[in-house]
Design a protein around this motif. Sequence first.
Motif, PDB file in Angstrom:
ATOM      1  N   SER A   1      11.930 -33.649   9.702  1.00 49.00           N
ATOM      2  CA  SER A   1      12.121 -34.231  11.034  1.00 49.00           C
ATOM      3  C   SER A   1      13.461 -34.948  11.141  1.00 49.00           C
ATOM      4  O   SER A   1      14.124 -34.899  12.186  1.00 49.00           O
ATOM      5  N   LEU A   2      13.874 -35.624  10.076  1.00 43.01           N
ATOM      6  CA  LEU A   2      15.166 -36.308  10.095  1.00 43.01           C
ATOM      7  C   LEU A   2      16.312 -35.314  10.247  1.00 43.01           C
ATOM      8  O   LEU A   2      17.311 -35.596  10.919  1.00 43.01           O
ATOM      9  N   ARG A   3      16.171 -34.141   9.637  1.00 45.93           N
ATOM     10  CA  ARG A   3      17.226 -33.126   9.753  1.00 45.93           C
ATOM     11  C   ARG A   3      17.311 -32.572  11.173  1.00 45.93           C
ATOM     12  O   ARG A   3      18.376 -32.158  11.625  1.00 45.93           O
TER      13      ARG A   3
ATOM     14  N   ILE B   1      23.067 -38.251  15.015  1.00 43.02           N
ATOM     15  CA  ILE B   1      21.796 -38.905  15.338  1.00 43.02           C
ATOM     16  C   ILE B   1      22.077 -40.264  15.962  1.00 43.02           C
ATOM     17  O   ILE B   1      22.747 -41.109  15.356  1.00 43.02           O
ATOM     18  N   ILE B   2      21.574 -40.474  17.167  1.00 40.48           N
ATOM     19  CA  ILE B   2      21.681 -41.783  17.813  1.00 40.48           C
ATOM     20  C   ILE B   2      20.544 -42.661  17.301  1.00 40.48           C
ATOM     21  O   ILE B   2      19.374 -42.277  17.361  1.00 40.48           O
ATOM     22  N   LYS B   3      20.897 -43.809  16.781  1.00 37.20           N
ATOM     23  CA  LYS B   3      19.895 -44.749  16.281  1.00 37.20           C
ATOM     24  C   LYS B   3      19.623 -45.825  17.335  1.00 37.20           C
ATOM     25  O   LYS B   3      20.560 -46.385  17.906  1.00 37.20           O
TER      26      LYS B   3
ATOM     27  N   PRO C   1      18.071 -40.087   1.885  1.00 33.44           N
ATOM     28  CA  PRO C   1      17.769 -39.573   3.236  1.00 33.44           C
ATOM     29  C   PRO C   1      17.917 -40.636   4.324  1.00 33.44           C
ATOM     30  O   PRO C   1      18.410 -40.343   5.421  1.00 33.44           O
ATOM     31  N   ILE C   2      17.504 -41.868   4.025  1.00 30.52           N
ATOM     32  CA  ILE C   2      17.635 -42.932   5.026  1.00 30.52           C
ATOM     33  C   ILE C   2      19.103 -43.275   5.252  1.00 30.52           C
ATOM     34  O   ILE C   2      19.552 -43.442   6.393  1.00 30.52           O
ATOM     35  N   LYS C   3      19.863 -43.363   4.180  1.00 29.99           N
ATOM     36  CA  LYS C   3      21.292 -43.693   4.291  1.00 29.99           C
ATOM     37  C   LYS C   3      22.029 -42.623   5.095  1.00 29.99           C
ATOM     38  O   LYS C   3      22.867 -42.936   5.954  1.00 29.99           O
ATOM     39  N   GLU C   4      21.719 -41.352   4.830  1.00 34.02           N
ATOM     40  CA  GLU C   4      22.365 -40.265   5.566  1.00 34.02           C
ATOM     41  C   GLU C   4      22.007 -40.323   7.048  1.00 34.02           C
ATOM     42  O   GLU C   4      22.851 -40.069   7.911  1.00 34.02           O
ATOM     43  N   MET C   5      20.751 -40.639   7.338  1.00 32.89           N
ATOM     44  CA  MET C   5      20.338 -40.764   8.737  1.00 32.89           C
ATOM     45  C   MET C   5      21.055 -41.929   9.409  1.00 32.89           C
ATOM     46  O   MET C   5      21.540 -41.816  10.536  1.00 32.89           O
TER      47      MET C   5
END
Length: 467
Positions: free
Chosen positions: A30-32, A107-109, A97-101
């Motif tokens: 889902s993150l990808r 990706i808008i956070k 994975p969290i750091k890349e996100m």
Amino acid sequence: MDSAQNHKLPSPIHIVTSSTCAEFTHLLQSLRQSTVVGLDAEWKPRRSSQPDSSPFPPVTLLQIACQFQAEKSDEGPKSEVFLVDLLGVPLGDVYQPIKEMFESENIIKLGFRFKQDLVFLSHTFSTQGCEPGFDLVAPFLDITNIYFRLKSQNSAKRCSKDTKSLATVCEELLGISLSKELQCSDWSSRPLSEEQIQYAAADAFYLLEIFSVFQQNIVNKGECAASVSVGDDDHCRMMQSILTDFGDKIVLKESDKVPKNTNKKVKQRKSINGNKKENVEVCTEWQGPAPWELSVGGDGFPKFLCDVMIEGLAKHLRCVGIDAALPSSKKPEPRELLNQAYKEKRVLLTRDVNLLRYQYLAENQVYKVKSLLKNDQLVEVIETFKLSISEDQLMSRCTKCNGSFIQKPLTIEEAVEASKGFQVIPSCLFDKNLEFWKCTTCHQLYWEGTQYRHAVDKFVSICKLKD
């Protein structure tokens, strides 16, 4: 305002408890795919009275609400919510994975005052060998900026210090009631309760919903073509415009990672002889008598003043027929609260122990509520003050303003006339022989429908009126 039914939490809520479970793989996928994510974090509440209380409490739960385009383009964006249990998942497995996100330009956070969460999150990971923790979240949008844009109050990038709570923002923009009573629950305890799961998921998911309202607002104003979706390769003029006008980033400096000096001076007052100073004693137990008691010149009717942290308790007290007021200003100073309680002969209910340090200004008028949940708080107040509750009292006060009702009920015709330009009476009630009750203060209309019966049953159970 959108209907609350349009903003239901997606099901199921994915709870990631290990790096070998299927939910972990689903999270990575889902993150990808995500173009927008809503972020929040939870940790065990700090108790300043504890000598080993850390200024950076370890984060125990990370909430990630993902939004991505569905496989069929005509279905619109799809949302999923993940609760990452940082007590179960090895931090080294989820760190990258969290750091890349966090740092992905694609990706808008979204977050609500997320910088403090990031500081705690970074400290949690770095102390477990995941150096250097997290230093950057970009591009990032603070929901408060979106709120000010939608409310036409402020279009600046930086948030006003008078920012409203997430619960208020959700109520105004989405038409939903977001309870915050579990905010200070023990997030290090496992397993999480169903209420905690729903609470945690809602905090992240509704960030996406607020952002969707914002997007639609821009489309309606013609700033971007409605046919252009978030996932288009040209990045969409709308999204570019949003990032240009409101896009920001969170960058942690080294000074952010150093604990601040949080030692507070103990309030002191002079003793009678004026030569010594002594600490103001804080008593959390109710001493009495209450200011409404006949023995001290009161009228015999219990009256309370609930501070802003326990506004939900005020509504519960009103539901069982008890006079429960709220502060006359949105951000009252301690002396304002005490003055209001004193003038109106009320007991001030609070969860702020610091308010008890002022209790010598208004003797026997401050009580610290120990329970966390509204139902438990209500029972605690009833038992502490020995309140007499009967079924006839239930729903006898206006839950909106604490006012009383008119003595004579209105007919449907009178209710429709009284509600013009103020309140909508559902047409399904026209053929029913119902009585309507009007608040003498705010003029809100009430009737004995399904919600009324459910509320009565609820408080009969809480107050154990059938036992």
